[in-house]
Design a protein around this motif. Structure first.
Motif, PDB file in Angstrom:
ATOM      1  N   UNK A 162      74.728 134.222  57.187  1.00  0.00           N
ATOM      2  CA  UNK A 162      75.890 133.470  57.378  1.00  0.00           C
ATOM      3  C   UNK A 162      77.021 134.126  58.141  1.00  0.00           C
ATOM      4  N   UNK A 163      77.191 135.315  57.518  1.00  0.00           N
ATOM      5  CA  UNK A 163      78.251 136.256  57.837  1.00  0.00           C
ATOM      6  C   UNK A 163      77.957 136.698  59.064  1.00  0.00           C
ATOM      7  N   UNK A 164      76.862 137.071  59.493  1.00  0.00           N
ATOM      8  CA  UNK A 164      76.352 137.635  60.621  1.00  0.00           C
ATOM      9  C   UNK A 164      76.399 136.796  61.735  1.00  0.00           C
ATOM     10  N   UNK A 165      76.266 135.456  61.584  1.00  0.00           N
ATOM     11  CA  UNK A 165      76.324 134.371  62.728  1.00  0.00           C
ATOM     12  C   UNK A 165      77.828 134.108  62.879  1.00  0.00           C
ATOM     13  N   UNK A 166      78.479 134.104  61.904  1.00  0.00           N
ATOM     14  CA  UNK A 166      79.964 134.123  61.952  1.00  0.00           C
ATOM     15  C   UNK A 166      80.582 135.011  62.976  1.00  0.00           C
ATOM     16  N   UNK A 167      80.152 136.180  62.761  1.00  0.00           N
ATOM     17  CA  UNK A 167      80.655 137.372  63.581  1.00  0.00           C
ATOM     18  C   UNK A 167      80.178 137.060  65.050  1.00  0.00           C
ATOM     19  N   UNK A 168      78.880 136.685  65.412  1.00  0.00           N
ATOM     20  CA  UNK A 168      78.539 136.420  66.605  1.00  0.00           C
ATOM     21  C   UNK A 168      79.125 135.104  67.277  1.00  0.00           C
ATOM     22  N   UNK A 169      79.371 133.939  66.267  1.00  0.00           N
ATOM     23  CA  UNK A 169      80.129 132.971  66.801  1.00  0.00           C
ATOM     24  C   UNK A 169      81.602 133.472  67.197  1.00  0.00           C
ATOM     25  N   UNK A 170      82.106 134.151  66.671  1.00  0.00           N
ATOM     26  CA  UNK A 170      83.740 134.770  67.138  1.00  0.00           C
ATOM     27  C   UNK A 170      83.501 135.736  68.047  1.00  0.00           C
ATOM     28  N   UNK A 171      82.715 136.771  68.033  1.00  0.00           N
ATOM     29  CA  UNK A 171      82.772 137.931  69.063  1.00  0.00           C
ATOM     30  C   UNK A 171      81.900 137.579  69.960  1.00  0.00           C
ATOM     31  N   UNK A 172      80.444 137.113  69.958  1.00  0.00           N
ATOM     32  CA  UNK A 172      79.649 136.800  71.097  1.00  0.00           C
ATOM     33  C   UNK A 172      78.960 138.062  71.754  1.00  0.00           C
ATOM     34  N   UNK A 173      78.885 139.041  71.041  1.00  0.00           N
ATOM     35  CA  UNK A 173      78.333 140.486  71.483  1.00  0.00           C
ATOM     36  C   UNK A 173      76.808 140.336  71.872  1.00  0.00           C
ATOM     37  N   UNK A 174      75.923 139.623  70.938  1.00  0.00           N
ATOM     38  CA  UNK A 174      74.703 139.451  71.317  1.00  0.00           C
ATOM     39  C   UNK A 174      74.385 138.480  72.441  1.00  0.00           C
ATOM     40  N   UNK A 175      75.276 137.325  72.547  1.00  0.00           N
ATOM     41  CA  UNK A 175      74.887 136.538  73.673  1.00  0.00           C
ATOM     42  C   UNK A 175      75.362 137.238  75.087  1.00  0.00           C
ATOM     43  N   UNK A 176      76.537 137.757  74.759  1.00  0.00           N
ATOM     44  CA  UNK A 176      76.988 138.500  76.067  1.00  0.00           C
ATOM     45  C   UNK A 176      75.912 139.653  76.465  1.00  0.00           C
ATOM     46  N   UNK A 177      75.121 140.397  75.747  1.00  0.00           N
ATOM     47  CA  UNK A 177      74.310 141.364  76.013  1.00  0.00           C
ATOM     48  C   UNK A 177      73.098 140.790  76.497  1.00  0.00           C
ATOM     49  N   UNK A 178      72.812 139.740  76.044  1.00  0.00           N
ATOM     50  CA  UNK A 178      71.617 138.988  76.613  1.00  0.00           C
ATOM     51  C   UNK A 178      71.502 138.439  78.096  1.00  0.00           C
ATOM     52  N   UNK A 179      72.762 137.767  78.504  1.00  0.00           N
ATOM     53  CA  UNK A 179      73.316 137.494  79.540  1.00  0.00           C
ATOM     54  C   UNK A 179      73.244 138.737  80.653  1.00  0.00           C
ATOM     55  N   UNK A 180      73.955 139.882  80.096  1.00  0.00           N
ATOM     56  CA  UNK A 180      74.075 140.890  81.047  1.00  0.00           C
ATOM     57  C   UNK A 180      72.572 141.475  81.610  1.00  0.00           C
ATOM     58  N   UNK A 181      71.608 141.491  80.180  1.00  0.00           N
ATOM     59  CA  UNK A 181      70.307 141.880  80.510  1.00  0.00           C
ATOM     60  C   UNK A 181      69.758 141.040  81.374  1.00  0.00           C
ATOM     61  N   UNK A 182      69.730 139.700  81.405  1.00  0.00           N
ATOM     62  CA  UNK A 182      69.162 138.832  82.190  1.00  0.00           C
ATOM     63  C   UNK A 182      69.616 139.018  83.612  1.00  0.00           C
ATOM     64  N   UNK A 183      71.015 139.362  83.899  1.00  0.00           N
ATOM     65  CA  UNK A 183      71.473 139.610  85.144  1.00  0.00           C
ATOM     66  C   UNK A 183      70.925 140.920  85.776  1.00  0.00           C
ATOM     67  N   UNK A 184      70.650 141.757  85.123  1.00  0.00           N
ATOM     68  CA  UNK A 184      70.176 143.122  85.123  1.00  0.00           C
ATOM     69  C   UNK A 184      68.506 142.924  85.720  1.00  0.00           C
ATOM     70  N   UNK A 185      68.086 142.193  84.913  1.00  0.00           N
ATOM     71  CA  UNK A 185      66.341 142.037  85.228  1.00  0.00           C
ATOM     72  C   UNK A 185      66.612 141.117  86.686  1.00  0.00           C
ATOM     73  N   UNK A 186      67.264 140.226  86.697  1.00  0.00           N
ATOM     74  CA  UNK A 186      67.473 139.449  88.368  1.00  0.00           C
ATOM     75  C   UNK A 186      67.654 140.558  89.304  1.00  0.00           C
ATOM     76  N   UNK A 187      68.555 141.224  88.882  1.00  0.00           N
ATOM     77  CA  UNK A 187      69.054 142.184  90.153  1.00  0.00           C
ATOM     78  C   UNK A 187      67.889 143.316  90.613  1.00  0.00           C
TER      79      UNK A 187
END
Length: 119
Positions: A60-85
């Motif tokens: 729960x604590x890990x998910x709360x960190x992600x909800x507030x900071x969004x580092x993992x989601x941001x990394x996944x979006x960036x990876x998707x953009x790099x793969x498309x590029x």
């Protein structure tokens, strides 16, 4: 279930150092070493329920960190953009044969690299 464990692994990679050493150990024993709650309880000299509670609180604590900071989601979006590029760049040698295709590919790459503000 596997998807949840993979997601949790990404959260641990990003935010695990923010947990206590005991929480980190409990997560490692359960998910990395695949020990049961009873086995972990025995190693940590606590009850099985205490291990269960610690795992749930840690997750729960890990998910709360992600909800507030969004580092993992941001990394996944960036990876998707790099793969498309990378995919578009792989098409460039063929696109060089005709001006229309290379111009279109360049425009698509340019559009991909215009990242949203939240990235």
């Amino acid at each position: 279930m596997l998807e949840r464990i993979l997601w949790l692994g990404k959260l641990v990679d990003a935010y695990g150092s923010l947990l206590t050493e005991r929480q980190q150990l409990c997560l490692e024993l359960h998910y990395d070493q695949d020990l049961s709650l009873g086995e972990i309880a025995e190693q940590l000299n606590v009850s099985r329920q205490a291990v269960h509670d610690m795992l749930k609180r840690s997750e729960l604590q890990l998910q709360e960190y992600e909800d507030k900071l969004g580092l993992v989601n941001r990394q996944q979006r960036q990876l998707a953009l790099l793969q498309q590029t990378a995919s578009l760049l792989a098409d460039l040698p063929e696109a060089l044969k005709t001006d229309g295709r290379i111009i279109e590919a360049a425009k698509r790459i340019q559009k991909l690299l215009e990242l949203p503000d939240e990235v």
